[in-house]
Motif scaffolding. Structure first.
Motif, PDB file in Angstrom:
ATOM      1  N   TRP A 108       0.835  -1.195   0.000  1.00  0.00           N
ATOM      2  CA  TRP A 108       0.000   0.000   0.000  1.00  0.00           C
ATOM      3  C   TRP A 108       0.869   1.244   0.000  1.00  0.00           C
ATOM      4  O   TRP A 108       1.841   1.338   0.759  1.00  0.00           O
ATOM      5  CB  TRP A 108      -0.900  -0.020   1.232  1.00  0.00           C
ATOM      6  CG  TRP A 108      -1.948   1.043   1.250  1.00  0.00           C
ATOM      7  CD1 TRP A 108      -2.755   1.412   0.225  1.00  0.00           C
ATOM      8  CD2 TRP A 108      -2.322   1.859   2.371  1.00  0.00           C
ATOM      9  NE1 TRP A 108      -3.620   2.403   0.620  1.00  0.00           N
ATOM     10  CE2 TRP A 108      -3.382   2.698   1.938  1.00  0.00           C
ATOM     11  CE3 TRP A 108      -1.894   1.961   3.681  1.00  0.00           C
ATOM     12  CZ2 TRP A 108      -3.992   3.625   2.777  1.00  0.00           C
ATOM     13  CZ3 TRP A 108      -2.500   2.867   4.526  1.00  0.00           C
ATOM     14  CH2 TRP A 108      -3.542   3.691   4.078  1.00  0.00           C
ATOM     15  N   ASP A 109       0.502   2.215  -0.840  1.00  0.00           N
ATOM     16  CA  ASP A 109       1.237   3.476  -0.886  1.00  0.00           C
ATOM     17  C   ASP A 109       0.572   4.578  -0.077  1.00  0.00           C
ATOM     18  O   ASP A 109       0.975   5.742  -0.144  1.00  0.00           O
ATOM     19  CB  ASP A 109       1.414   3.943  -2.341  1.00  0.00           C
ATOM     20  CG  ASP A 109       0.076   4.253  -3.026  1.00  0.00           C
ATOM     21  OD1 ASP A 109      -0.981   4.136  -2.375  1.00  0.00           O
ATOM     22  OD2 ASP A 109       0.089   4.602  -4.232  1.00  0.00           O
ATOM     23  N   GLY A 110      -0.446   4.223   0.709  1.00  0.00           N
ATOM     24  CA  GLY A 110      -1.111   5.204   1.561  1.00  0.00           C
ATOM     25  C   GLY A 110      -2.264   5.932   0.908  1.00  0.00           C
ATOM     26  O   GLY A 110      -2.884   6.790   1.536  1.00  0.00           O
ATOM     27  N   ARG A 111      -2.581   5.589  -0.346  1.00  0.00           N
ATOM     28  CA  ARG A 111      -3.633   6.280  -1.067  1.00  0.00           C
ATOM     29  C   ARG A 111      -4.797   5.338  -1.367  1.00  0.00           C
ATOM     30  O   ARG A 111      -4.658   4.120  -1.315  1.00  0.00           O
ATOM     31  CB  ARG A 111      -3.087   6.872  -2.373  1.00  0.00           C
ATOM     32  CG  ARG A 111      -1.872   7.766  -2.182  1.00  0.00           C
ATOM     33  CD  ARG A 111      -1.376   8.334  -3.494  1.00  0.00           C
ATOM     34  NE  ARG A 111      -2.321   9.296  -4.050  1.00  0.00           N
ATOM     35  CZ  ARG A 111      -2.377  10.582  -3.710  1.00  0.00           C
ATOM     36  NH1 ARG A 111      -1.541  11.070  -2.822  1.00  0.00           N
ATOM     37  NH2 ARG A 111      -3.252  11.386  -4.276  1.00  0.00           N
ATOM     38  N   TRP A 112      -5.934   5.930  -1.665  1.00  0.00           N
ATOM     39  CA  TRP A 112      -7.118   5.182  -2.069  1.00  0.00           C
ATOM     40  C   TRP A 112      -7.554   5.642  -3.453  1.00  0.00           C
ATOM     41  O   TRP A 112      -7.353   6.804  -3.817  1.00  0.00           O
ATOM     42  CB  TRP A 112      -8.280   5.424  -1.079  1.00  0.00           C
ATOM     43  CG  TRP A 112      -8.125   4.675   0.215  1.00  0.00           C
ATOM     44  CD1 TRP A 112      -7.136   4.846   1.148  1.00  0.00           C
ATOM     45  CD2 TRP A 112      -8.977   3.638   0.702  1.00  0.00           C
ATOM     46  NE1 TRP A 112      -7.330   3.979   2.196  1.00  0.00           N
ATOM     47  CE2 TRP A 112      -8.451   3.227   1.951  1.00  0.00           C
ATOM     48  CE3 TRP A 112     -10.123   3.029   0.218  1.00  0.00           C
ATOM     49  CZ2 TRP A 112      -9.036   2.229   2.715  1.00  0.00           C
ATOM     50  CZ3 TRP A 112     -10.724   2.029   0.980  1.00  0.00           C
ATOM     51  CH2 TRP A 112     -10.179   1.636   2.206  1.00  0.00           C
ATOM     52  N   THR A 113      -8.151   4.733  -4.191  1.00  0.00           N
ATOM     53  CA  THR A 113      -8.755   5.082  -5.470  1.00  0.00           C
ATOM     54  C   THR A 113     -10.264   5.148  -5.297  1.00  0.00           C
ATOM     55  O   THR A 113     -10.872   4.205  -4.770  1.00  0.00           O
ATOM     56  CB  THR A 113      -8.402   4.044  -6.553  1.00  0.00           C
ATOM     57  OG1 THR A 113      -6.986   4.079  -6.771  1.00  0.00           O
ATOM     58  CG2 THR A 113      -9.120   4.347  -7.859  1.00  0.00           C
ATOM     59  N   LEU A 114     -10.855   6.258  -5.719  1.00  0.00           N
ATOM     60  CA  LEU A 114     -12.301   6.456  -5.623  1.00  0.00           C
ATOM     61  C   LEU A 114     -12.894   6.530  -7.021  1.00  0.00           C
ATOM     62  O   LEU A 114     -12.336   7.188  -7.904  1.00  0.00           O
ATOM     63  CB  LEU A 114     -12.632   7.747  -4.867  1.00  0.00           C
ATOM     64  CG  LEU A 114     -12.034   7.919  -3.467  1.00  0.00           C
ATOM     65  CD1 LEU A 114     -12.467   9.257  -2.872  1.00  0.00           C
ATOM     66  CD2 LEU A 114     -12.445   6.781  -2.547  1.00  0.00           C
TER      67      LEU A 114
END
Length: 308
Positions: A108-114
């Protein structure tokens, strides 16, 4: 004639947890048929499924429904029926195979995809279709028209949006926690999106069910190619069924210890120990109907990190 040890396990499994027939045909299409040219004669599928308790009538019904649903195409030669994986369905088989045979453990790179689908952008039918397809890929619905995942495959997301004809109609956004905003830690969003306890329990049930199969394989007790094929098919069918409910989250966001990793290792060990005999039985059944059936593709031998 008494059953062998492996035959006894197969009989007990089929009696206690019989697979859905159409779903089992799908498993064979992806696991066994796709690597051998992606086509089969109905007679071969009937022979392959008979030891798994699926009757001639149920095979015909299942295959007919898969044609109706766009998974298979049909053709005839005299009184014989031939079926092939529908080209438009191939990307979905390929995505499923990547999930099944590739090791878990993305980071995980700490981001989310919305994925944002405002009511002004798409109609209700498209919204429902998109939600269903994205949920199959592990996305969770945060709110109406808002789907999220912390580490989706971008290629898969692009393919899903194109196939649903949603490209250009929704917004796809990368999001990160805003420092100093008083936000809850972003990893906590996992607990609000998914019930991982049920997925974990399903993996543990899989491990309990198939650990005896590994013991049989390691001891050399699986001597009949037909039994090896049946065990391989049931193994992948059961593993696929659990994975359908796994959002495939990055390792940093999973509970520890995570039984999905143990389930993968178990499936890999059994597959590697049974595939040679299973292929012998599979090829015998396929060649009986079509002498031009090709051997297993290179991709097949790369499953589970390499079979040879």
């Amino acid at each position: 004639m008494p059953l062998s040890a492996s035959g006894d396990w197969i009989a007990h499994f089929l009696a206690s947890d019989p697979p859905r027939h159409k779903s089992l045909v799908m498993t064979l299409c992806g696991d066994a048929i796709a690597p051998h040219g992606g086509a089969f004669w109905l007679g071969s599928m009937i022979e392959l499924l008979a030891p798994l308790g699926v009757s001639d009538r149920l095979v015909r019904t299942s295959v007919f429904r898969l044609v109706q649903e766009g998974w298979l195409s049909a053709s005839r030669e005299g009184r014989r029926s031939r079926y092939a994986l529908e080209p438009t369905a191939l990307p979905r088989f390929e995505r499923a195979n990547r999930r099944i045979y590739s090791p878990p453990g993305q980071h995980w790179d700490g981001r989310w995809t919305l994925v944002l689908a405002p009511t002004s952008s798409i109609d209700g039918d498209l919204r429902t279709l998109l939600r269903k397809e994205l949920e199959w890929e592990g996305f969770a619905m945060l709110a109406s028209g808002v789907m999220a995942h912390p580490a989706p495959s971008r290629d898969t997301l692009h393919e899903v949006l194109a196939r649903c004809q949603a490209a250009g109609k929704v917004f796809v956004v990368d999001a990160a926690e805003l420092p100093g905003s008083g936000s809850r830690p972003l990893p906590e969003l996992v607990g609000d999106c998914w019930d991982l306890s049920s997925v974990s329990a399903s993996y543990r049930q899989f491990i309990d069910a198939y650990t005896p199969v590994l013991a049989l394989a390691e001891s050399g007790a699986i001597t009949a190619p037909q039994d090896a094929f049946a065990l391989r098919s049931l193994l992948i069918h059961s593993y696929r069924r659990v994975q359908l409910h796994d959002p495939m989250l990055p390792v940093e966001l999973l509970p520890k210890p995570w039984p999905g990793s143990d389930a993968y290792r178990l499936a890999r060990q059994i597959y590697r120990l049974t595939y040679v005999q299973a292929e012998q039985h599979l090829m015998a059944m396929l060649l009986h109907e079509d002498a031009s059936t090709p051997g297993a593709s290179r991709d097949f031998h790369e499953r589970f990190g390499g079979l040879d």
